[in-house]
Design a protein around this motif. Structure first.
Motif, short mmCIF file in Angstrom:
data_model
loop_
_atom_site.label_atom_id
_atom_site.label_comp_id
_atom_site.label_asym_id
_atom_site.label_seq_id
_atom_site.Cartn_x
_atom_site.Cartn_y
_atom_site.Cartn_z
N TRP A 70 -24.25 17.77 -25.13
CA TRP A 70 -23.97 16.40 -25.55
C TRP A 70 -25.15 15.45 -25.34
CZ3 TRP A 70 -24.38 12.12 -22.59
CH2 TRP A 70 -24.30 12.26 -21.21
N PRO A 71 -25.96 15.60 -24.27
CA PRO A 71 -27.11 14.69 -24.17
C PRO A 71 -28.08 14.84 -25.33
CG PRO A 71 -26.70 15.79 -22.07
CD PRO A 71 -25.89 16.50 -23.10
N LEU A 72 -28.23 16.07 -25.83
CA LEU A 72 -29.11 16.27 -27.00
C LEU A 72 -28.49 15.71 -28.26
CD1 LEU A 72 -31.72 17.59 -26.10
CD2 LEU A 72 -29.84 18.62 -24.82
N ARG A 73 -27.16 15.74 -28.35
CA ARG A 73 -26.48 15.12 -29.49
C ARG A 73 -26.76 13.60 -29.50
NH1 ARG A 73 -25.81 19.84 -30.96
NH2 ARG A 73 -23.93 21.05 -30.58
N VAL A 74 -26.69 12.99 -28.32
CA VAL A 74 -26.98 11.56 -28.22
C VAL A 74 -28.44 11.30 -28.58
CG1 VAL A 74 -27.09 9.59 -26.65
CG2 VAL A 74 -25.15 11.17 -26.53
N ALA A 75 -29.33 12.16 -28.09
CA ALA A 75 -30.75 12.00 -28.42
C ALA A 75 -30.97 12.12 -29.92
CB ALA A 75 -31.58 13.06 -27.68
N ALA A 76 -30.22 13.00 -30.59
CA ALA A 76 -30.35 13.14 -32.04
C ALA A 76 -29.89 11.87 -32.75
CB ALA A 76 -29.55 14.35 -32.53
N VAL A 77 -28.80 11.25 -32.25
CA VAL A 77 -28.35 9.98 -32.82
C VAL A 77 -29.45 8.93 -32.70
CG1 VAL A 77 -26.74 8.06 -32.48
CG2 VAL A 77 -25.89 10.40 -32.46
N LEU A 78 -30.06 8.85 -31.52
CA LEU A 78 -31.13 7.88 -31.31
C LEU A 78 -32.33 8.15 -32.23
CD1 LEU A 78 -31.07 7.61 -27.40
CD2 LEU A 78 -30.15 5.97 -29.07
N ALA A 79 -32.64 9.45 -32.42
CA ALA A 79 -33.76 9.80 -33.30
C ALA A 79 -33.50 9.34 -34.73
CB ALA A 79 -34.00 11.31 -33.26
N VAL A 80 -32.27 9.53 -35.21
CA VAL A 80 -31.94 9.09 -36.57
C VAL A 80 -31.99 7.57 -36.67
CG1 VAL A 80 -30.12 9.03 -38.32
CG2 VAL A 80 -30.56 11.15 -37.08
N VAL A 81 -31.48 6.88 -35.66
CA VAL A 81 -31.51 5.41 -35.67
C VAL A 81 -32.95 4.91 -35.71
CG1 VAL A 81 -31.01 3.34 -34.33
CG2 VAL A 81 -29.27 5.11 -34.57
N VAL A 82 -33.82 5.48 -34.88
CA VAL A 82 -35.22 5.05 -34.86
C VAL A 82 -35.86 5.25 -36.23
CG1 VAL A 82 -37.50 5.56 -33.92
CG2 VAL A 82 -35.54 5.37 -32.39
N GLY A 83 -35.64 6.42 -36.83
CA GLY A 83 -36.19 6.69 -38.15
C GLY A 83 -35.66 5.72 -39.19
N ALA A 84 -34.35 5.42 -39.12
CA ALA A 84 -33.74 4.52 -40.10
C ALA A 84 -34.28 3.10 -39.95
CB ALA A 84 -32.22 4.54 -39.94
N VAL A 85 -34.44 2.63 -38.72
CA VAL A 85 -34.96 1.28 -38.50
C VAL A 85 -36.41 1.16 -39.01
CG1 VAL A 85 -35.62 -0.41 -36.72
CG2 VAL A 85 -33.41 0.76 -36.58
N LEU A 86 -37.21 2.17 -38.72
CA LEU A 86 -38.60 2.15 -39.20
C LEU A 86 -38.64 2.20 -40.73
CD1 LEU A 86 -40.28 4.55 -36.62
CD2 LEU A 86 -40.65 2.09 -36.84
N ALA A 87 -37.75 3.02 -41.33
CA ALA A 87 -37.70 3.06 -42.79
C ALA A 87 -37.29 1.71 -43.36
CB ALA A 87 -36.72 4.15 -43.24
N ALA A 88 -36.32 1.05 -42.71
CA ALA A 88 -35.90 -0.28 -43.15
C ALA A 88 -37.05 -1.27 -43.05
CB ALA A 88 -34.71 -0.75 -42.31
#
Length: 508
Positions: free
Chosen positions: A94-112
């Motif tokens: 589960w900690p890696l699942r949370v880290a994956a969520v954060l990774a997607v959010v970071v990528g999405a914010v930078l793309a925005a």
């Protein structure tokens, strides 16, 4: 003292901008959590997760990366798993699942942010949201797993983000982060250089990009021994990267991956086609649509090229196309009316919901098999015993809580078998150079208590591997078959005759 009208206007505009970005980031976080909910409902999602989890345990037990703990991948993600296990324990992902969520959010914010700088506020919303939706636009086992591409993508977006702002050292460092997550992340260097050329930034900027990209990778090589590092992430995979004799399977896998991602992005693709046609029809004096996208097309082409390296075409390889595709989609939607863009975005959201639903209903057959295999391994061994799982599913080690008897966690290192290529060029002679002598030394030095042939009819089964077949005949006897997987328990000289006479071995 009251503010002047100009200062008040700037303050109001800045506050509105902060409020807008706060809303956007909140929406992106919510959408990412919703689209990745299936990832928390199943463990593991694919063999890569099992491989990384097993590696992390090996590192915790004193293993050395690229020596006693090996893979063909760079060190960032194995060390990330190791760090998460050190903090939260190694019984759950589960900690890696949370880290994956954060990774997607970071990528999405930078793309925005990239979209906002080029096309405005509306494009920021469409770019970020499309990024999140497209990250689930493949088979669930490829998108919901917390593996290499998920953690590579934010680095690639960061590289372009820095380059667009002429922060060349930061761009180079982000390229290095992508490479140290997965080798093919280095493809983002091409759009970075394209932006450098467009900016006419000069040789100084070029050298800053090069230094930023090279120094972390060279430092990692020095930290892990340059020869071993180079062998495992580059030079030792010659046979693995060949598609000789594979027939049409790689092509079919490539079509499946591109087809699924195209389906997930279909409204964006339609808008892109329309925009490209408008560009072709525009007169010389007309403003060409899709302005400011040359580097994005280069990025998309480079990512597609990176996905073809090795001709394996696993679905998760195509995640590398998500950032440029999302940004091109944002550019295309920017050319539409607000109503048409909203309809296209809603259709993309609907398709994302379909893929999320697929994640909740996807077959659990392989996971259930891995758990039954792990239960059987535990029944025949003690916690201190080492085991050898001869197959392509190293998650069994992690699920069984047993240490691997070899640094080779899958039979692919020793036979060149690959699920992406099928059974072409499979056998001992296609193994990584020097692998079999090292493997035989491991078997002699610390014999596994249990060997499991998990090939289930594949060409790399132990009966088709002479060296391993002879070793089993001399030192092991078959004690069980579960779901097509055969279990061989080590026999000792003092009990060999009695066990053969009885023909039965009992679980411990």
């Amino acid at each position: 003292m009251p503010l002047s009208p100009v200062a008040e206007h700037h303050t109001t505009a800045a506050s509105a901008k902060v409020a807008n970005w706060t809303r956007l980031v909140t929406v992106l976080v919510a959408l990412t959590v919703l689209t990745r909910l299936p990832s928390f409902a199943r463990t593991p999602w694919n063999p890569d997760e099992g491989f990384l989890a097993t590696q992390a345990r090996q590192l915790a037990d004193g293993g050395v990366l690229y020596d006693t703990v090996v893979d063909r991948k760079p060190p960032f993600v194995p060390l990330l798993y190791r760090g998460a296990f050190a903090v939260f324990g190694d019984d759950s992902l589960w900690p890696l699942r949370v880290a994956a969520v954060l990774a997607v959010v970071v990528g999405a914010v930078l793309a925005a942010s990239l979209a906002a700088r080029r096309w405005g506020e509306r494009a920021a919303w469409t770019g970020g949201i499309c990024y999140v939706f497209l990250t689930v636009g493949l088979k669930p086992e490829d998108t919901q797993a917390a593996t290499f591409e998920v953690f590579m993508l934010p680095w690639t977006v960061a590289a372009v983000w820095y380059a667009e702002r002429a922060r060349w050292l930061g761009a180079g460092l982000a390229v290095a982060g992508a490479v140290l997550s997965k080798q093919t992340g280095g493809a983002v260097l091409l759009p970075v250089l394209a932006l450098l050329w467009q900016a006419r930034a000069g040789w100084g900027a070029f050298f800053r990009v090069g230094a930023g990209a090279a120094l972390p990778v060279v430092s990692a090589a020095l930290a892990f021994d340059p020869g071993r590092f180079l062998y495992w992430i580059a030079t030792g995979s010659g046979s693995y990267l060949s598609a000789d004799g594979a027939g049409l399977k790689p092509l079919l896998r490539a079509l499946a991956g591109t087809g699924l991602l195209t389906l997930a992005a279909l409204p964006l693709v339609v808008a892109l086609v329309r925009a490209v046609r408008s560009r072709a029809a525009a007169g010389p004096a007309a403003r060409a649509p899709l302005h400011g996208t040359a580097d994005l097309w280069i990025w998309l082409a480079a990512s597609l090229g990176a996905a073809t390296v090795g001709f394996q075409f696993f679905g998760h390889y195509f995640l590398q196309l998500v950032p440029p595709l999302a940004l091109l989609g944002a550019a295309a939607l920017h050319e539409l009316t607000v109503r048409a863009a909203t309809v296209a975005l809603a259709a993309t959201a609907f398709l994302a919901c379909v893929f999320v639903g697929w994640g909740f209903t996807d077959s659990r057959a392989e996971v259930d098999h891995a758990r039954r295999l792990a239960d059987t391994v535990r029944s025949y061994t003690d916690h201190k015993d080492r085991v050898l799982l001869w197959g392509m599913h190293p998650e069994g080690y992690w699920l069984a809580k047993r240490s691997p008897a070899s640094r080779y966690l899958t039979a692919g290192f020793l036979t060149n078998f690959s699920g992406g290529r099928g059974e072409a060029r499979v056998g001992e002679r296609y193994a990584m150079e020097g692998a079999w002598p090292h493997f035989e030394r491991e078997l002699r030095r610390r014999p596994p208590e249990l060997i499991v042939d998990d090939s289930r009819g594949k060409r790399y089964g132990v009966q088709q591997i002479p060296t391993l077949r002879r070793h089993l005949a001399r030192h092991y006897e078959k004690v069980a078959t579960i779901d097509g997987s055969s279990f061989y328990l080590r026999t000792r000289p003092e009990i060999r005759s009695s066990s053969r006479a009885s023909g039965v071995s009992q679980p411990r």
